[in-house]
Write a protein that holds these residues in place. Structure first.
Motif, PDB file in Angstrom:
ATOM      1  N   LEU A 182       1.439 -24.030   1.378  1.00 51.20           N
ATOM      2  CA  LEU A 182       1.746 -23.332   0.165  1.00 51.20           C
ATOM      3  C   LEU A 182       1.739 -22.901  -0.138  1.00 51.20           C
ATOM      4  CD1 LEU A 182       4.457 -21.580   1.257  1.00 51.20           C
ATOM      5  CD2 LEU A 182       5.642 -23.757   0.158  1.00 51.20           C
ATOM      6  N   ARG A 183       1.193 -22.708  -1.748  1.00 54.06           N
ATOM      7  CA  ARG A 183       0.581 -22.213  -2.562  1.00 54.06           C
ATOM      8  C   ARG A 183       1.362 -21.210  -3.428  1.00 54.06           C
ATOM      9  NH1 ARG A 183      -2.795 -18.026  -3.045  1.00 54.06           N
ATOM     10  NH2 ARG A 183      -3.805 -17.424  -1.441  1.00 54.06           N
ATOM     11  N   PRO A 184       0.736 -21.415  -5.010  1.00 51.32           N
ATOM     12  CA  PRO A 184       1.648 -20.038  -5.479  1.00 51.32           C
ATOM     13  C   PRO A 184       0.345 -18.826  -5.243  1.00 51.32           C
ATOM     14  CG  PRO A 184       1.223 -22.230  -7.487  1.00 51.32           C
ATOM     15  CD  PRO A 184       0.555 -22.587  -5.719  1.00 51.32           C
ATOM     16  N   LEU A 185       0.914 -17.849  -5.662  1.00 53.92           N
ATOM     17  CA  LEU A 185       0.019 -16.405  -6.002  1.00 53.92           C
ATOM     18  C   LEU A 185      -0.685 -17.115  -6.892  1.00 53.92           C
ATOM     19  CD1 LEU A 185      -0.433 -13.440  -5.532  1.00 53.92           C
ATOM     20  CD2 LEU A 185       0.663 -13.391  -7.809  1.00 53.92           C
ATOM     21  N   HIS A 186      -2.715 -16.134  -6.473  1.00 53.72           N
ATOM     22  CA  HIS A 186      -4.154 -16.802  -7.114  1.00 53.72           C
ATOM     23  C   HIS A 186      -3.338 -15.763  -8.493  1.00 53.72           C
ATOM     24  CE1 HIS A 186      -6.258 -18.133  -3.740  1.00 53.72           C
ATOM     25  NE2 HIS A 186      -5.921 -19.216  -4.570  1.00 53.72           N
TER      26      HIS A 186
ATOM     27  N   VAL B 248      -5.920  -8.607  -9.505  1.00 59.52           N
ATOM     28  CA  VAL B 248      -5.610  -7.263  -8.579  1.00 59.52           C
ATOM     29  C   VAL B 248      -5.392  -8.296  -7.090  1.00 59.52           C
ATOM     30  CG1 VAL B 248      -7.466  -5.707  -7.799  1.00 59.52           C
ATOM     31  CG2 VAL B 248      -7.662  -6.893  -9.549  1.00 59.52           C
ATOM     32  N   ILE B 249      -4.180  -7.357  -6.644  1.00 61.34           N
ATOM     33  CA  ILE B 249      -3.776  -7.271  -5.466  1.00 61.34           C
ATOM     34  C   ILE B 249      -4.115  -6.429  -4.355  1.00 61.34           C
ATOM     35  CG2 ILE B 249      -1.629  -8.097  -4.305  1.00 61.34           C
ATOM     36  CD1 ILE B 249      -0.259  -8.827  -6.313  1.00 61.34           C
ATOM     37  N   LEU B 250      -4.682  -6.843  -3.460  1.00 58.67           N
ATOM     38  CA  LEU B 250      -4.824  -5.765  -2.720  1.00 58.67           C
ATOM     39  C   LEU B 250      -3.996  -6.320  -1.377  1.00 58.67           C
ATOM     40  CD1 LEU B 250      -6.974  -3.381  -1.777  1.00 58.67           C
ATOM     41  CD2 LEU B 250      -8.554  -5.245  -0.538  1.00 58.67           C
ATOM     42  N   MET B 251      -3.166  -4.639  -1.030  1.00 59.02           N
ATOM     43  CA  MET B 251      -2.428  -4.967   0.291  1.00 59.02           C
ATOM     44  C   MET B 251      -3.392  -4.286   1.414  1.00 59.02           C
ATOM     45  SD  MET B 251       0.051  -6.156  -1.460  1.00 59.02           S
ATOM     46  CE  MET B 251       0.902  -5.768   0.366  1.00 59.02           C
ATOM     47  N   VAL B 252      -2.594  -4.808   2.532  1.00 56.13           N
ATOM     48  CA  VAL B 252      -3.584  -4.790   3.902  1.00 56.13           C
ATOM     49  C   VAL B 252      -2.473  -5.172   4.736  1.00 56.13           C
ATOM     50  CG1 VAL B 252      -6.525  -4.958   2.950  1.00 56.13           C
ATOM     51  CG2 VAL B 252      -4.979  -6.728   4.120  1.00 56.13           C
ATOM     52  N   GLY B 253      -2.749  -4.339   6.089  1.00 57.04           N
ATOM     53  CA  GLY B 253      -1.808  -4.513   7.145  1.00 57.04           C
ATOM     54  C   GLY B 253      -1.800  -3.115   8.033  1.00 57.04           C
ATOM     55  N   VAL B 254      -1.857  -3.434   9.421  1.00 57.53           N
ATOM     56  CA  VAL B 254      -1.548  -2.126  10.295  1.00 57.53           C
ATOM     57  C   VAL B 254      -0.342  -1.297  10.194  1.00 57.53           C
ATOM     58  CG1 VAL B 254      -2.315  -3.784  12.628  1.00 57.53           C
ATOM     59  CG2 VAL B 254       0.105  -3.508  12.067  1.00 57.53           C
ATOM     60  N   ASN B 255      -0.303  -0.497  10.975  1.00 57.31           N
ATOM     61  CA  ASN B 255       0.425   0.693  10.403  1.00 57.31           C
ATOM     62  C   ASN B 255       2.364   0.203  10.169  1.00 57.31           C
ATOM     63  OD1 ASN B 255      -1.768   1.825  11.922  1.00 57.31           O
ATOM     64  ND2 ASN B 255      -1.080   3.316  10.580  1.00 57.31           N
ATOM     65  N   GLY B 256       2.585   0.887   9.229  1.00 61.31           N
ATOM     66  CA  GLY B 256       4.273   0.412   9.136  1.00 61.31           C
ATOM     67  C   GLY B 256       4.356  -0.816   9.346  1.00 61.31           C
ATOM     68  N   SER B 257       4.161  -1.559   9.078  1.00 59.08           N
ATOM     69  CA  SER B 257       4.381  -3.641   8.361  1.00 59.08           C
ATOM     70  C   SER B 257       4.863  -3.473   7.141  1.00 59.08           C
ATOM     71  CB  SER B 257       3.031  -3.949   8.708  1.00 59.08           C
ATOM     72  OG  SER B 257       1.865  -3.627   8.111  1.00 59.08           O
ATOM     73  N   GLY B 258       4.948  -2.628   6.186  1.00 63.37           N
ATOM     74  CA  GLY B 258       5.369  -2.682   5.247  1.00 63.37           C
ATOM     75  C   GLY B 258       4.815  -2.962   3.933  1.00 63.37           C
ATOM     76  N   LYS B 259       3.608  -2.310   3.709  1.00 62.72           N
ATOM     77  CA  LYS B 259       2.578  -2.829   2.686  1.00 62.72           C
ATOM     78  C   LYS B 259       2.881  -1.748   0.671  1.00 62.72           C
ATOM     79  CE  LYS B 259      -0.521  -0.224   5.473  1.00 62.72           C
ATOM     80  NZ  LYS B 259       0.226  -0.603   6.659  1.00 62.72           N
ATOM     81  N   THR B 260       3.607  -0.359   1.384  1.00 58.24           N
ATOM     82  CA  THR B 260       3.755   0.352   0.598  1.00 58.24           C
ATOM     83  C   THR B 260       5.120  -0.063  -0.166  1.00 58.24           C
ATOM     84  OG1 THR B 260       3.010   2.551   1.541  1.00 58.24           O
ATOM     85  CG2 THR B 260       4.315   3.089  -0.506  1.00 58.24           C
ATOM     86  N   THR B 261       6.040  -0.159   0.804  1.00 54.75           N
ATOM     87  CA  THR B 261       7.372  -1.310   0.937  1.00 54.75           C
ATOM     88  C   THR B 261       7.227  -2.466  -0.495  1.00 54.75           C
ATOM     89  OG1 THR B 261       8.552   0.212   2.539  1.00 54.75           O
ATOM     90  CG2 THR B 261       9.814  -1.108   1.432  1.00 54.75           C
TER      91      THR B 261
ATOM     92  N   LEU C  70       0.181   0.725 -10.126  1.00 56.75           N
ATOM     93  CA  LEU C  70      -0.001   0.827  -8.604  1.00 56.75           C
ATOM     94  C   LEU C  70      -1.062   1.429  -8.802  1.00 56.75           C
ATOM     95  CD1 LEU C  70       3.906   0.767  -7.815  1.00 56.75           C
ATOM     96  CD2 LEU C  70       2.078  -1.148  -7.713  1.00 56.75           C
ATOM     97  N   ALA C  71      -1.619   1.717  -7.410  1.00 53.22           N
ATOM     98  CA  ALA C  71      -2.906   2.345  -7.005  1.00 53.22           C
ATOM     99  C   ALA C  71      -2.281   3.097  -5.719  1.00 53.22           C
ATOM    100  CB  ALA C  71      -3.932   1.501  -6.938  1.00 53.22           C
TER     101      ALA C  71
ATOM    102  N   HIS D 141      -7.972 -10.899  -6.885  1.00 55.90           N
ATOM    103  CA  HIS D 141      -7.509 -12.314  -6.467  1.00 55.90           C
ATOM    104  C   HIS D 141      -6.348 -12.402  -5.199  1.00 55.90           C
ATOM    105  CE1 HIS D 141      -8.186 -10.569 -10.400  1.00 55.90           C
ATOM    106  NE2 HIS D 141      -8.935 -12.351 -10.464  1.00 55.90           N
ATOM    107  N   GLU D 142      -5.706 -11.840  -4.840  1.00 58.93           N
ATOM    108  CA  GLU D 142      -5.423 -11.959  -3.829  1.00 58.93           C
ATOM    109  C   GLU D 142      -5.041 -10.763  -2.567  1.00 58.93           C
ATOM    110  OE1 GLU D 142      -3.986 -15.125  -2.368  1.00 58.93           O
ATOM    111  OE2 GLU D 142      -2.899 -15.548  -3.774  1.00 58.93           O
ATOM    112  N   THR D 143      -5.444 -10.986  -0.660  1.00 54.19           N
ATOM    113  CA  THR D 143      -5.822 -10.254  -0.239  1.00 54.19           C
ATOM    114  C   THR D 143      -4.170  -9.999   0.120  1.00 54.19           C
ATOM    115  OG1 THR D 143      -7.812  -9.173  -0.560  1.00 54.19           O
ATOM    116  CG2 THR D 143      -6.614  -8.476   1.657  1.00 54.19           C
ATOM    117  N   LEU D 144      -3.469  -9.385   0.652  1.00 53.70           N
ATOM    118  CA  LEU D 144      -2.330  -9.812   1.029  1.00 53.70           C
ATOM    119  C   LEU D 144      -1.796  -8.810   2.676  1.00 53.70           C
ATOM    120  CD1 LEU D 144       0.672 -10.365  -1.878  1.00 53.70           C
ATOM    121  CD2 LEU D 144      -0.991 -11.707  -0.538  1.00 53.70           C
ATOM    122  N   LEU D 145      -1.636  -9.803   3.643  1.00 50.28           N
ATOM    123  CA  LEU D 145      -1.658  -8.967   4.548  1.00 50.28           C
ATOM    124  C   LEU D 145      -0.052  -8.935   5.135  1.00 50.28           C
ATOM    125  CD1 LEU D 145      -2.687  -8.285   7.884  1.00 50.28           C
ATOM    126  CD2 LEU D 145      -2.528 -10.603   8.581  1.00 50.28           C
TER     127      LEU D 145
END
Ligand SMILES: Nc1nc2c(ncn2[C@@H]2O[C@H](COP(=O)(O)OP(=O)(O)OP(=O)(O)O)[C@@H](O)[C@H]2O)c(=O)[nH]1
Ligand SMILES: [Mg+2]
Length: 309
Positions: free
Chosen positions: A92-96, A104-117, A135-136, A222-226
């Motif tokens: 466990l670690r804090p956010l970079h 810069v945080i990039l959100m990635v994930g499969v459809n409907g997993s909650g990226k936009t929310t 936001l982008a 700085h983070e790619t959040l799945l």
């Protein structure tokens, strides 16, 4: 509502399921034997804790039981909490954070997993900490995606960099990073389209987004959040492992923990992905995204305070 209340409410379904499981194992057992420990292990696996973690928790319990450290059902909960926390603290670690300029945080994930929310909720979280957030809308694939993000922009008072649906997502990323640097915001959160690792066109698009970001800011993202949907079960979650590797995910947001009685998934996820869980989604409201706290999580799951409903 306190942060612990958010955890407690969000994990109630799981707490009830676990509570029933534990009671059913121990109601008529005065003394614990191998069989009752095995039954408890099964209950934990059933709540999606994952096989390894369930074994670790039960082995820890067994050890301490044999050393005479506890006897009643209440003590089991205390020890189970401690054992779960031990597992969850690994890695466990804090956010970079960027040392200077926008993080810069990039959100990635499969459809409907909650990226936009999650993008919207993170905006709410950081804004509440007094940070400047941008936001982008790099999901240019789905027609309603831009509108969905703009709505979050309005709710949280954050500017949204967007183009038309169908536009080049990497071009939106370019505009967003340029603008975030020019306006010197604290956080730029980039929402992307849902995708699977076998969709070549969409995976290429993600690679292009990353190249553009790095061209403007070599150390970003700085983070790619799945985002992982906890309610889909551990099998579906394991299937996301390859996606995590291909997309270069650096950390995980575990969403929809409130929608399932199998909220043990945090432990299984950490076991499978070897990536830290930085945030958890405990409901649909903005304040339902929280920093992941193993202590609060474990306390909310292993509790004696289960109301009968
Ligand atoms: N209960 C609950 N619902 C959530 C949570 N996070 C997201 N949702 C819901 O899950 C649904 C999908 O969320 P989105 O944020 O649109 O997911 P997405 O990954 O952006 O989806 P795509 O862009 O279509 O790939 C929405 O109805 C959200 O309200 C959560 O933590 N708890
Ligand atoms: Mg989306």
């Amino acid at each position: 509502m306190s942060i612990f209340d958010v955890f407690k409410r969000g994990l109630k379904k799981t707490a009830v399921a676990i509570g029933r499981g534990i009671s059913s194992v121990f109601t008529d057992v005065k003394k614990w034997d191998d069989e009752s420990f095995t039954r408890l292990e099964k209950e934990l696996i059933g709540a999606d804790f994952g096989v390894q973690t369930s074994k670790k928790i039960v082995a820890g319990l067994k050890d301490r039981y044999q050393q005479g450290e506890f006897s009643g059902e209440k003590d089991i909960l205390t020890v189970a909490r401690e054992e779960l926390c031990k597992v969850l603290h690994e890695g466990l670690r804090p956010l970079h954070q960027a040392p200077e300029g926008p993080t810069v945080i990039l959100m990635v994930g499969v459809n409907g997993s909650g990226k936009t929310t999650t993008t919207g909720k993170l905006a709410a979280l950081f804004t509440a900490q007094g940070k400047k957030v941008m936001l982008a809308a790099c999901d240019t694939f789905r027609a309603a995606a831009v509108e969905q993000l703009k709505l979050w922009g309005e709710r949280t008072g954050c500017p949204v960099i967007a183009s038309k649906p169908g536009a080049d997502a990497a071009a939106v990323a370019f505009d967003a990073v340029s603008s975030a640097k020019a306006r010197n915001v604290d956080y730029l959160i980039i929402d992307t389209a849902g995708r699977q690792q076998n969709q070549k066109g969409l995976m290429d698009e993600l690679a292009k987004i990353l190249r553009i970001i790095r061209k403007l800011m070599p150390e970003a993202p700085h983070e790619t959040l799945l985002t992982l949907d906890a309610s889909v079960g551990t099998n579906a979650i394991s299937q996301a492992r390859e996606f995590a590797a291909v997309s270069g995910a650096s950390a995980i947001v575990l969403t929809k923990l409130d929608g399932t009685g199998k909220g043990g998934a945090a432990a299984a996820v950490q076991e499978e992905f070897k990536l830290p869980i930085l945030f958890v989604g405990l409901g649909e409201a903005p304040e339902d995204l929280q920093d992941f706290s193993p202590e609060m999580y474990a306390e909310a799951i292993f509790t004696t305070e289960i109301e009968n409903n």
